[in-house]
Design a protein around this motif. Structure first.
Motif, short mmCIF file in Angstrom:
data_model
loop_
_atom_site.label_atom_id
_atom_site.label_comp_id
_atom_site.label_asym_id
_atom_site.label_seq_id
_atom_site.Cartn_x
_atom_site.Cartn_y
_atom_site.Cartn_z
N UNK A 52 0.86 -1.19 0.00
CA UNK A 52 0.00 0.00 0.00
C UNK A 52 0.89 1.24 0.00
N UNK A 53 0.45 2.29 -0.68
CA UNK A 53 1.17 3.56 -0.68
C UNK A 53 0.17 4.70 -0.79
N UNK A 54 0.45 5.79 -0.05
CA UNK A 54 -0.41 6.97 -0.12
C UNK A 54 0.42 8.20 0.19
N UNK A 55 -0.02 9.32 -0.36
CA UNK A 55 0.67 10.59 -0.11
C UNK A 55 0.20 11.17 1.21
N UNK A 56 1.14 11.82 1.91
CA UNK A 56 0.83 12.47 3.19
C UNK A 56 1.79 13.64 3.39
N UNK A 57 1.28 14.86 3.19
CA UNK A 57 2.06 16.07 3.41
C UNK A 57 3.41 16.06 2.68
N UNK A 58 3.39 15.70 1.40
CA UNK A 58 4.59 15.72 0.58
C UNK A 58 5.46 14.48 0.69
N UNK A 59 5.11 13.58 1.57
CA UNK A 59 5.83 12.32 1.73
C UNK A 59 4.95 11.16 1.25
N UNK A 60 5.57 10.00 1.06
CA UNK A 60 4.83 8.80 0.71
C UNK A 60 4.80 7.91 1.94
N UNK A 61 3.62 7.49 2.33
CA UNK A 61 3.49 6.50 3.40
C UNK A 61 3.44 5.15 2.72
N UNK A 62 4.42 4.34 3.02
CA UNK A 62 4.66 3.10 2.29
C UNK A 62 4.49 1.91 3.22
N UNK A 63 3.65 0.96 2.81
CA UNK A 63 3.45 -0.28 3.55
C UNK A 63 3.98 -1.41 2.67
N UNK A 64 4.92 -2.18 3.21
CA UNK A 64 5.54 -3.27 2.46
C UNK A 64 5.01 -4.61 2.95
N UNK A 65 4.84 -5.55 2.01
CA UNK A 65 4.35 -6.87 2.36
C UNK A 65 5.26 -7.54 3.38
N UNK A 66 4.65 -8.13 4.40
CA UNK A 66 5.40 -8.87 5.41
C UNK A 66 5.97 -8.02 6.54
N UNK A 67 5.89 -6.72 6.43
CA UNK A 67 6.33 -5.82 7.50
C UNK A 67 5.07 -5.19 8.09
N UNK A 68 4.61 -5.75 9.21
CA UNK A 68 3.27 -5.41 9.70
C UNK A 68 3.22 -4.69 11.04
N UNK A 69 4.39 -4.34 11.59
CA UNK A 69 4.36 -3.65 12.87
C UNK A 69 5.51 -2.65 12.96
N UNK A 70 5.42 -1.79 13.93
CA UNK A 70 6.48 -0.82 14.17
C UNK A 70 7.81 -1.54 14.41
N UNK A 71 7.77 -2.66 15.10
CA UNK A 71 9.00 -3.44 15.37
C UNK A 71 9.68 -3.91 14.09
N UNK A 72 8.89 -4.17 13.04
CA UNK A 72 9.45 -4.65 11.77
C UNK A 72 10.19 -3.57 10.99
N UNK A 73 9.84 -2.29 11.22
CA UNK A 73 10.38 -1.21 10.38
C UNK A 73 11.14 -0.14 11.15
N UNK A 74 11.20 -0.22 12.46
CA UNK A 74 11.78 0.87 13.25
C UNK A 74 13.25 1.16 12.93
N UNK A 75 13.98 0.19 12.46
CA UNK A 75 15.41 0.38 12.18
C UNK A 75 15.69 0.87 10.76
N UNK A 76 14.66 1.11 9.93
CA UNK A 76 14.86 1.56 8.56
C UNK A 76 15.07 3.07 8.43
N UNK A 77 15.18 3.79 9.53
CA UNK A 77 15.39 5.24 9.51
C UNK A 77 16.60 5.57 8.63
#
Length: 165
Positions: A52-77
């Motif tokens: 899933x992807x959507x625009x939000x205030x000039x940024x893209x909010x991106x949801x990737x398959x298999x990454x379903x929680x904050x714990x899965x993505x918190x280190x991608x900063x």
């Protein structure tokens, strides 16, 4: 070869979304559901499919398959969001991807000036940062100053104009 299309700013919410600053003129095409992208975190590259992807205030909010929680993505900063170079759009003959201009040799009236180290996308027009032996030169990337770009020869010919260099 991979091309950067965005940079992860931070996780967004608790459902595994990433807030991405887009670095492409083709945002809607690059961040389509089902597209394969690569996350490059400190040169460790992982492949993902966009759920899933959507625009939000000039940024893209991106949801990737298999990454379903904050714990899965918190280190991608600050990770890079990339695609394969072959997935780029074909451009008109007088259009160029900024990444293709990096490391090209710049010549003024046939004399070697330096090498493009950066292309800055400024509001008025793009500007080439050319690294010379002495310092950096800034050259507007517009027809008035740029005579020819030859990607095959890795060469940019610039017209000398008083006050430019």
């Amino acid at each position: 070869m991979k091309i950067t299309i965005g940079v992860v700013q931070k996780p967004f919410g608790i459902k595994g979304e990433l807030k991405v600053k887009p670095e492409t003129d083709f945002v809607s095409d690059r961040f389509n559901v089902g597209n394969v992208i690569y996350i490059n975190l400190n040169q460790k590259i992982t492949q993902h499919k966009i759920e899933h992807a959507r625009m939000h205030k000039g940024s893209v909010l991106l949801k990737l398959e298999g990454l379903d929680s904050l714990n899965d993505v918190e280190f991608y900063h600050r990770a890079l969001v990339q695609i394969e170079k072959e997935a780029q759009h074909e451009l008109e003959s007088d259009e160029f991807y900024f990444t293709d201009l990096i490391d090209l040799n710049v010549y003024v009236d046939g004399e070697f000036l330096g090498v493009v180290s950066e292309v800055m996308d400024l509001p008025a027009h793009p500007v080439l940062r050319v690294k010379t032996d002495e310092d950096d030169k800034l050259i507007p990337f517009v027809e008035t100053f740029v005579e020819e770009v030859d990607l095959d020869s890795k060469r940019i010919d610039v017209i000398h104009m008083e006050g430019l260099l």
